[in-house]
Design an enzyme around this catalytic site. Sequence first.
Site, PDB file in Angstrom:
ATOM      1  N   TYR A 119       0.850  -1.184   0.000  1.00 46.58           N
ATOM      2  CA  TYR A 119       0.000   0.000   0.000  1.00 46.58           C
ATOM      3  C   TYR A 119       0.887   1.236   0.000  1.00 46.58           C
ATOM      4  O   TYR A 119       1.769   1.375   0.848  1.00 46.58           O
ATOM      5  CB  TYR A 119      -0.922   0.032   1.216  1.00 46.58           C
ATOM      6  CG  TYR A 119      -1.972   1.117   1.109  1.00 46.58           C
ATOM      7  CD1 TYR A 119      -3.205   0.851   0.520  1.00 46.58           C
ATOM      8  CD2 TYR A 119      -1.720   2.413   1.552  1.00 46.58           C
ATOM      9  CE1 TYR A 119      -4.159   1.837   0.377  1.00 46.58           C
ATOM     10  CE2 TYR A 119      -2.664   3.411   1.406  1.00 46.58           C
ATOM     11  CZ  TYR A 119      -3.882   3.125   0.819  1.00 46.58           C
ATOM     12  OH  TYR A 119      -4.830   4.112   0.674  1.00 46.58           O
ATOM     13  N   GLN A 181     -10.677  -0.549  -0.204  1.00 49.83           N
ATOM     14  CA  GLN A 181     -10.872  -1.280  -1.461  1.00 49.83           C
ATOM     15  C   GLN A 181      -9.539  -1.662  -2.099  1.00 49.83           C
ATOM     16  O   GLN A 181      -9.412  -2.734  -2.703  1.00 49.83           O
ATOM     17  CB  GLN A 181     -11.732  -0.477  -2.435  1.00 49.83           C
ATOM     18  CG  GLN A 181     -11.161   0.850  -2.896  1.00 49.83           C
ATOM     19  CD  GLN A 181     -11.491   2.000  -1.965  1.00 49.83           C
ATOM     20  OE1 GLN A 181     -11.823   1.809  -0.796  1.00 49.83           O
ATOM     21  NE2 GLN A 181     -11.412   3.220  -2.494  1.00 49.83           N
ATOM     22  N   ASN A 204      -3.781   5.371   6.168  1.00 43.73           N
ATOM     23  CA  ASN A 204      -4.587   6.060   7.177  1.00 43.73           C
ATOM     24  C   ASN A 204      -5.257   5.043   8.102  1.00 43.73           C
ATOM     25  O   ASN A 204      -5.021   3.835   8.021  1.00 43.73           O
ATOM     26  CB  ASN A 204      -5.606   6.992   6.515  1.00 43.73           C
ATOM     27  CG  ASN A 204      -6.640   6.234   5.677  1.00 43.73           C
ATOM     28  OD1 ASN A 204      -6.842   5.027   5.829  1.00 43.73           O
ATOM     29  ND2 ASN A 204      -7.289   6.946   4.783  1.00 43.73           N
ATOM     30  N   GLN A 249       9.108  16.352  11.688  1.00 44.19           N
ATOM     31  CA  GLN A 249       8.342  15.129  11.928  1.00 44.19           C
ATOM     32  C   GLN A 249       6.909  15.417  12.356  1.00 44.19           C
ATOM     33  O   GLN A 249       5.991  14.646  12.066  1.00 44.19           O
ATOM     34  CB  GLN A 249       9.051  14.276  12.973  1.00 44.19           C
ATOM     35  CG  GLN A 249      10.335  13.642  12.464  1.00 44.19           C
ATOM     36  CD  GLN A 249      10.106  12.797  11.220  1.00 44.19           C
ATOM     37  OE1 GLN A 249       9.384  11.806  11.252  1.00 44.19           O
ATOM     38  NE2 GLN A 249      10.707  13.199  10.100  1.00 44.19           N
ATOM     39  N   HIS A 252       3.864  15.400   9.806  1.00 49.46           N
ATOM     40  CA  HIS A 252       3.239  14.170   9.301  1.00 49.46           C
ATOM     41  C   HIS A 252       1.728  14.191   9.490  1.00 49.46           C
ATOM     42  O   HIS A 252       0.978  13.758   8.622  1.00 49.46           O
ATOM     43  CB  HIS A 252       3.816  12.949  10.023  1.00 49.46           C
ATOM     44  CG  HIS A 252       5.021  12.366   9.369  1.00 49.46           C
ATOM     45  ND1 HIS A 252       4.974  11.682   8.190  1.00 49.46           N
ATOM     46  CD2 HIS A 252       6.324  12.350   9.752  1.00 49.46           C
ATOM     47  CE1 HIS A 252       6.189  11.273   7.859  1.00 49.46           C
ATOM     48  NE2 HIS A 252       7.029  11.665   8.791  1.00 49.46           N
ATOM     49  N   GLU A 319       9.360   5.202  17.284  1.00 43.51           N
ATOM     50  CA  GLU A 319       9.534   4.732  15.910  1.00 43.51           C
ATOM     51  C   GLU A 319      10.863   5.239  15.341  1.00 43.51           C
ATOM     52  O   GLU A 319      11.658   4.479  14.803  1.00 43.51           O
ATOM     53  CB  GLU A 319       8.367   5.228  15.052  1.00 43.51           C
ATOM     54  CG  GLU A 319       8.476   4.869  13.582  1.00 43.51           C
ATOM     55  CD  GLU A 319       7.380   5.499  12.748  1.00 43.51           C
ATOM     56  OE1 GLU A 319       7.286   5.143  11.560  1.00 43.51           O
ATOM     57  OE2 GLU A 319       6.623   6.351  13.262  1.00 43.51           O
ATOM     58  N   HIS A 320      11.066   6.540  15.433  1.00 47.84           N
ATOM     59  CA  HIS A 320      12.320   7.170  15.002  1.00 47.84           C
ATOM     60  C   HIS A 320      13.029   7.723  16.229  1.00 47.84           C
ATOM     61  O   HIS A 320      12.405   8.367  17.064  1.00 47.84           O
ATOM     62  CB  HIS A 320      12.057   8.338  14.041  1.00 47.84           C
ATOM     63  CG  HIS A 320      11.154   8.005  12.896  1.00 47.84           C
ATOM     64  ND1 HIS A 320       9.801   8.326  12.901  1.00 47.84           N
ATOM     65  CD2 HIS A 320      11.409   7.385  11.715  1.00 47.84           C
ATOM     66  CE1 HIS A 320       9.272   7.925  11.760  1.00 47.84           C
ATOM     67  NE2 HIS A 320      10.215   7.346  11.032  1.00 47.84           N
ATOM     68  N   ASP A 353      13.544   8.579   5.986  1.00 50.11           N
ATOM     69  CA  ASP A 353      12.203   8.557   5.389  1.00 50.11           C
ATOM     70  C   ASP A 353      12.256   8.487   3.874  1.00 50.11           C
ATOM     71  O   ASP A 353      11.357   7.921   3.245  1.00 50.11           O
ATOM     72  CB  ASP A 353      11.430   9.811   5.793  1.00 50.11           C
ATOM     73  CG  ASP A 353      10.811   9.708   7.175  1.00 50.11           C
ATOM     74  OD1 ASP A 353      10.775   8.603   7.734  1.00 50.11           O
ATOM     75  OD2 ASP A 353      10.366  10.758   7.696  1.00 50.11           O
ATOM     76  N   HIS A 412       0.341 -40.264  19.972  1.00 52.32           N
ATOM     77  CA  HIS A 412       1.682 -39.787  19.692  1.00 52.32           C
ATOM     78  C   HIS A 412       2.721 -40.857  20.075  1.00 52.32           C
ATOM     79  O   HIS A 412       3.675 -41.125  19.333  1.00 52.32           O
ATOM     80  CB  HIS A 412       1.974 -38.507  20.497  1.00 52.32           C
ATOM     81  CG  HIS A 412       1.421 -37.258  19.889  1.00 52.32           C
ATOM     82  ND1 HIS A 412       0.079 -37.073  19.670  1.00 52.32           N
ATOM     83  CD2 HIS A 412       2.042 -36.120  19.450  1.00 52.32           C
ATOM     84  CE1 HIS A 412      -0.113 -35.878  19.132  1.00 52.32           C
ATOM     85  NE2 HIS A 412       1.061 -35.274  18.980  1.00 52.32           N
TER      86      HIS A 412
END
Length: 435
Positions: A119, A181, A204, A249, A252, A319-320, A353, A412
């Site tokens: 995506y 979709q 998103n 940042q 974003h 994250e960063h 990035d 077994h």
Amino acid sequence: MPFTYLKKAALLAEDAQADVRVTVAEMLGRLRAEGDAAALSYAERLDGWTGSALATREEIEAASARVSQTLKDDIRFAHDNIRRFAEMQKGTIRDDEIEIRPGFYAGQRNIPVSAAGAYVPGGRYAHVASALMTITTAKVAGVRHVAACSPPKPGVGIPDAILFTMDLAGADAIVNMGGVQGVAAMAMGLFGLPKADILVGPGNQFVAEAKRMLFGEVGIDMFAGPTDSMILADGTADPELVAWDLVGQAEHGYNSPVWLVTDDNALAETVMARVPSLIAQLPDLNRRNAEAAWRDYADVILCDTREDMAATSDAYGPEHLQVMAEDLDWWLGRLTSYGSLFLGEETTVAFGDKAAGPNHVLPTSGAARYTGGLSVQKYMKTVTWQRATRDGARRVAEATARISRLEGMEGHARTADIRLAKFFPEERFELGATG
């Protein structure tokens, strides 16, 4: 871990998800039932797109011709860096085997998935870098078929630069759809696509929820929340660089947390005073995002020592994570909880990035405490195998039978017993004899 909040976030980086979940569940249900027709219907209603579901070779070439040569060169530069880093990662993965006991062998193989769906966001910003990160890495891993989707613009389609980048990175099919979709088209194998084994890439809240709901039916890279960033800075840091990196940042999104952790009060005060004036310099949409993120989601934390700073960072799991401090090797060895680490003022999150090489699809919302980001390994599955000589199987069979009976699993145990009886008939093994 003593610290003081000089600025505390007013909100948590969490969206209200109840309505999103209901909407996504309804959409996925209809997409399962109606297939291609439902996907085309959603594309028209939500994206204003009435063109073909899949981009044609002619459309891709026409879009590429409209991209400037300078931009093409920059995208190719970034693609080469990302490919080379992914190839390095793949070089660390190996098939191997061991003779666990004399005559008993076991090993592992690393096999790429057959099909992946990537995506590529295209709403507020045209994320050519996301196309590079997801598609390139999949192709280096050896994925046979990579489909990519991105939201088309009404009457135009996927932006030219994104189409060029998807094609350059090696996409085998490009889907002119965004949102739920688009995700469903790749996961469910609509429009003649192979069903994706894994879905990757940021999006998103509707895209993230669709991936979450499809997880299990398909693999996903990670559960993604709003992007977040932290800077660790001591008194040697340049406050102008620190302030700009926080602002960069924060643009974003309105709910993208940015955090500053420092042991220098003067630096913190200077940065906090500078940030609003830097945000004011941004274009309108970027400015509104950064203003909200700084106002509602930013923390500024004052610690006593660098060890306290590191412990605070590990607890957040950003994250960063940027470090602008002395003794970078100490920080590299000490820090343990981050998606990607940026050491020194000579690098910045924006490099990662866009063009540096390491992947920018990273864990958010503290998930860096237990997982890393998108990599070649995410597109591969490590599977194991075993084989044995009859002598090598004997001790394993005896232990298996006894452990199985201890657990109450007689079936077994019998599968081990019958092999002992067959392989060593002269010893008169009987069913249940190992009990």
